[in-house]
Design a protein around this motif. Structure first.
Motif, PDB file in Angstrom:
ATOM      1  N   ALA A   1      75.335  53.787  61.878  1.00  0.00           N
ATOM      2  CA  ALA A   1      74.808  52.578  61.253  1.00  0.00           C
ATOM      3  C   ALA A   1      74.136  52.928  59.932  1.00  0.00           C
ATOM      4  O   ALA A   1      73.480  53.968  59.811  1.00  0.00           O
ATOM      5  N   GLY A   2      74.287  52.049  58.937  1.00  0.00           N
ATOM      6  CA  GLY A   2      73.670  52.256  57.637  1.00  0.00           C
ATOM      7  C   GLY A   2      74.425  53.272  56.806  1.00  0.00           C
ATOM      8  O   GLY A   2      75.506  53.738  57.163  1.00  0.00           O
ATOM      9  N   GLY A   3      73.860  53.616  55.661  1.00  0.00           N
ATOM     10  CA  GLY A   3      74.478  54.616  54.795  1.00  0.00           C
ATOM     11  C   GLY A   3      75.478  54.064  53.802  1.00  0.00           C
ATOM     12  O   GLY A   3      76.062  54.827  53.023  1.00  0.00           O
ATOM     13  N   GLY A   4      75.715  52.743  53.839  1.00  0.00           N
ATOM     14  CA  GLY A   4      76.588  52.121  52.857  1.00  0.00           C
ATOM     15  C   GLY A   4      78.027  52.586  52.919  1.00  0.00           C
ATOM     16  O   GLY A   4      78.529  53.030  53.963  1.00  0.00           O
ATOM     17  N   SER A   5      78.704  52.485  51.784  1.00  0.00           N
ATOM     18  CA  SER A   5      80.141  52.764  51.724  1.00  0.00           C
ATOM     19  C   SER A   5      80.467  54.216  52.043  1.00  0.00           C
ATOM     20  O   SER A   5      81.536  54.514  52.594  1.00  0.00           O
ATOM     21  N   LEU A   6      79.562  55.145  51.734  1.00  0.00           N
ATOM     22  CA  LEU A   6      79.834  56.554  52.019  1.00  0.00           C
ATOM     23  C   LEU A   6      79.852  56.815  53.522  1.00  0.00           C
ATOM     24  O   LEU A   6      80.723  57.528  54.029  1.00  0.00           O
ATOM     25  N   ALA A   7      78.887  56.248  54.246  1.00  0.00           N
ATOM     26  CA  ALA A   7      78.879  56.409  55.700  1.00  0.00           C
ATOM     27  C   ALA A   7      80.086  55.714  56.318  1.00  0.00           C
ATOM     28  O   ALA A   7      80.678  56.220  57.288  1.00  0.00           O
ATOM     29  N   ARG A   8      80.450  54.564  55.791  1.00  0.00           N
ATOM     30  CA  ARG A   8      81.623  53.855  56.303  1.00  0.00           C
ATOM     31  C   ARG A   8      82.882  54.693  56.110  1.00  0.00           C
ATOM     32  O   ARG A   8      83.732  54.766  57.001  1.00  0.00           O
ATOM     33  N   TRP A   9      82.994  55.338  54.952  1.00  0.00           N
ATOM     34  CA  TRP A   9      84.148  56.191  54.673  1.00  0.00           C
ATOM     35  C   TRP A   9      84.210  57.369  55.653  1.00  0.00           C
ATOM     36  O   TRP A   9      85.288  57.688  56.182  1.00  0.00           O
TER      37      TRP A   9
END
Length: 312
Positions: free
Chosen positions: A204-212
């Protein structure tokens, strides 16, 4: 007994040497610091720490996917500052990308635009890459990385060509005319390849980098850093807090919104352990048995290197 573990990556929680300690440590956090096991951390950044938990492994050969973030560059005598440019319009980005396509093809790089608009490259190369991740490198003075491997030299050549082609590009001339930051280069970083089973199934969280990273590892991702179902959360607001009163508010919110619900689950046996990790500073491990050590006094949150490790 449950074996569930919750870990939160919280860059900037511990102050750096030379900074004054926080005027007050929230009571819950102080109790955790006093009762848990606190050690140092050598992780280069939260992205690298998350990649490790998601099963990414560094490789020395083969094809890898690299972040290719647009940056503005300011060079010094022995270092440079790369600042991420996040306001690039789709038509600007397409024009800039078209200008470097021949160089990408010559380098054997394949361009991708990930979900959320995150630009990446697939590139094959021999050797390791020591470049730091964005949260550590961007916006801060840093030395040019050593070109001690074929893939590092290949990326350096590609990066230099991109800078040359974009230096007088019409997009940048117009951005400068409007007082906007020019896009002068690309910042490359790779977490490695997803080669091991992830130790978490939801981040959860971390924006687009974590999503990637989550998509690359095949695990679920939530934009809400307070997601109660997440086994791993990224809370990066402390690394961006500039004012003391703002930091105090963030500490209180962090304790009430993130830590308190997990401590309640730890006490009830739903969690076996809660971990706080400020990459490059310190790691705290708090087990259910540790929380019961009520006789241990609370400890203040002091700057890293100023007594952060607990003797055990």
């Amino acid at each position: 007994m449950t074996s569930a573990i919750f870990e939160v990556l919280v860059p900037g929680l511990w102050r750096i040497p030379g900074q004054d300690p926080d005027p007050a440590t929230p009571a819950l956090l102080a109790r955790m610091l006093g009762r848990g096991h606190l050690v140092g951390s050598t992780s280069p950044g939260w992205e690298a720490a998350a990649a490790d938990l998601l099963g990414f492994q560094r490789v020395s050969s083969g094809r890898r996917r690299w972040l290719a973030l647009p940056v503005s560059l300011a060079a010094g005598m022995t270092d440079l500052v790369a600042t991420r440019v996040e306001d690039v319009a789709p038509d600007e980005w397409e024009s800039l990308r078209a200008a470097i396509l021949p160089e990408l093809e010559q380098a054997g790089a394949t361009w991708h635009t990930e979900v959320g608009g995150l630009p990446t490259l697939d590139l094959e190369g021999e050797g390791d890459w020591e470049g730091p991740p964005p949260s550590v490198a961007l916006g801060r003075p840093m030395r040019v990385p050593k070109l001690d491997s074929p893939v590092a030299r290949r990326l350096q050549v590609l990066g230099n060509m991109v800078q040359m082609l974009w230096f007088e590009h019409p997009v940048n001339r117009e951005r400068l005319r409007l007082g906007r930051m020019p896009v002068q280069g690309l910042w490359f970083w790779s977490p490695g390849v997803p080669a091991a089973a992830p130790s978490v199934q939801r981040i959860a969280g971390g924006g687009s980098l974590a999503r990637w990273l989550a998509e690359g590892a095949g695990v679920s991702w939530s934009a809400d850093p307070f997601d109660s179902e997440a086994e791993l959360a990224v809370i990066d607001v402390f690394s961006r807090a500039e004012h003391e009163d703002r930091r105090d508010v963030l500490l209180e919110s962090f304790c009430s919104d993130v830590l308190a619900p997990r401590i309640a689950r730890l006490r009830s046996g739903q969690l076996a352990e809660v971990r706080l990790h400020d990459p490059g500073a310190a790691r705290l491990r708090l087990r259910r048995a540790d929380w019961r050590r009520f006789w241990r006094r609370g400890r203040p949150l002091v700057p890293r290197g100023g007594g952060t490790a607990s003797p055990r």
